[in-house]
Design an enzyme around this catalytic site. Structure first.
Site, mmCIF file in Angstrom:
data_model
loop_
_atom_site.group_PDB
_atom_site.id
_atom_site.type_symbol
_atom_site.label_atom_id
_atom_site.label_comp_id
_atom_site.label_asym_id
_atom_site.label_seq_id
_atom_site.Cartn_x
_atom_site.Cartn_y
_atom_site.Cartn_z
ATOM 1 C CG HIS A 1 -15.172 82.397 65.632
ATOM 2 N ND1 HIS A 1 -14.668 81.354 66.386
ATOM 3 C CD2 HIS A 1 -14.197 82.716 64.742
ATOM 4 C CE1 HIS A 1 -13.442 81.074 65.980
ATOM 5 N NE2 HIS A 1 -13.122 81.881 64.993
ATOM 6 C CG HIS B 1 -10.798 89.411 63.352
ATOM 7 N ND1 HIS B 1 -10.439 88.775 64.513
ATOM 8 C CD2 HIS B 1 -11.079 88.424 62.449
ATOM 9 C CE1 HIS B 1 -10.482 87.470 64.332
ATOM 10 N NE2 HIS B 1 -10.878 87.220 63.098
HETATM 11 O O1 G3P Z 1 -11.038 85.544 58.282
HETATM 12 C C1 G3P Z 1 -9.886 85.706 59.026
HETATM 13 C C2 G3P Z 1 -9.997 85.150 60.427
HETATM 14 O O2 G3P Z 1 -11.216 85.524 60.975
HETATM 15 C C3 G3P Z 1 -9.855 83.667 60.458
HETATM 16 O O3 G3P Z 1 -9.841 83.140 61.742
HETATM 17 O O4 G3P Z 1 -10.861 81.940 63.605
HETATM 18 O O5 G3P Z 1 -10.844 84.419 63.604
HETATM 19 O O6 G3P Z 1 -12.327 83.184 62.061
HETATM 20 P P1 G3P Z 1 -11.029 83.180 62.789
HETATM 21 MG MG MG Z 2 -13.210 84.816 60.861
#
Ligand code: G3P
Ligand code: MG
Length: 247
Positions: free
Chosen positions: A57, A15
């Site tokens: 992000h 992630h």
């Molecule tokens: O793509 C999955 C996840 O990254 C979605 O949430 O807020 O971490 O971008 P976020």
């Molecule tokens: Mg994400």
């Protein structure tokens, strides 16, 4: 049994590069995720003031850089002069916000898979969906495994589908509305990408019965990941690249 779309992606996806172990969405994070054996990466992409795709992000710069204000108030060149690593720890001081092209070059050189989350600034959903899909198609042209596009923004995904219909798509959902299969179908998605908290064995089976793959974010407990795999999840997106062994 329904036919499921091809799923060439690893079952474990890092992630934002390497979760929390390195500054998210920087090249250093990808390198660290790779050092832990990960071969697939999720990251967030939005547009700079001058319309370039870059990794970040948040809608604002404060949390993950030494900049201030809305992320799209600056040009790509201005964004790249910011420090996107010192906020995390001194060892990462001087990291920069990568352009999408930088990440394409890195992941292609290493034969890594990518999940590109389209993360538009408010009001720029369609523009971002179009620009990111166009850039991804060009930058990853000819790769063995196509990038998987995803977004919480249905408008961005719909525009991406028009621009680059051949790129596979997943709809991100933080909770599951009753009509989620219809939403996925409308957007031509191959997968549901859900908050792992709203999944169970029945939902995953229902998705598969509807010919959708399922991935989820962001399970960080190895026991939970094992449970998700026992339910038949196709891939998990995790921060814990040190705790959760890549599959
Ligand atoms: O793509 C999955 C996840 O990254 C979605 O949430 O807020 O971490 O971008 P976020
Ligand atoms: Mg994400």
């Amino acid at each position: 049994m329904p036919t499921l779309p091809a799923w060439p992606y690893p079952r474990t996806i890092a992630h934002r590069g390497a979760g929390r172990l390195a500054p998210e969405n920087t090249l250093a994070a990808f390198r660290l995720g790779a050092a832990h054996g990960y071969r697939a990466f999720e990251f967030d992409v939005k547009l700079s003031r001058d319309g370039h795709s870059f990794l970040l992000h948040d809608d604002t710069l404060e949390r993950t850089s030494n900049g201030h204000g809305p992320a799209d108030a600056l040009t790509l060149a201005e964004l790249q002069r910011l420090d996107a690593g010192a906020w995390h720890s001194p060892a990462y001081a001087g990291e920069t916000m990568p352009a999408l092209a930088t990440i394409a070059a890195y992941t292609r050189a290493n034969d890594f898979c990518v999940n590109v989350e389209i993360k538009p600034m408010p009001g720029r959903e369609a523009e971002t969906g179009h620009a990111v899909a166009r850039d991804v198609r060009r930058l990853w042209q000819g790769t063995r495994i196509p990038p998987l596009l995803s977004s919480f923004s249905e408008e961005a995904l719909a525009t991406a589908a028009q621009t680059a219909p051949a790129l596979p798509r997943a709809l991100l959902l933080d909770h599951l509305p009753e009509d989620w299969p219809a939403r996925l179908r409308r957007l031509g998605c191959i997968a549901l990408d859900a908050n792992h908290d709203c999944l169970d064995a029945d939902i995953i089976a229902c998705a598969h019965a509807n010919s959708f793959r399922v991935l989820c974010y962001t399970p960080n407990d190895p026991v939970r990941v094992k449970t998700l795999f026992s339910w038949g999840i196709d891939s998990v997106i995790t921060d814990e690249v040190g705790l959760i062994s890549p599959v």
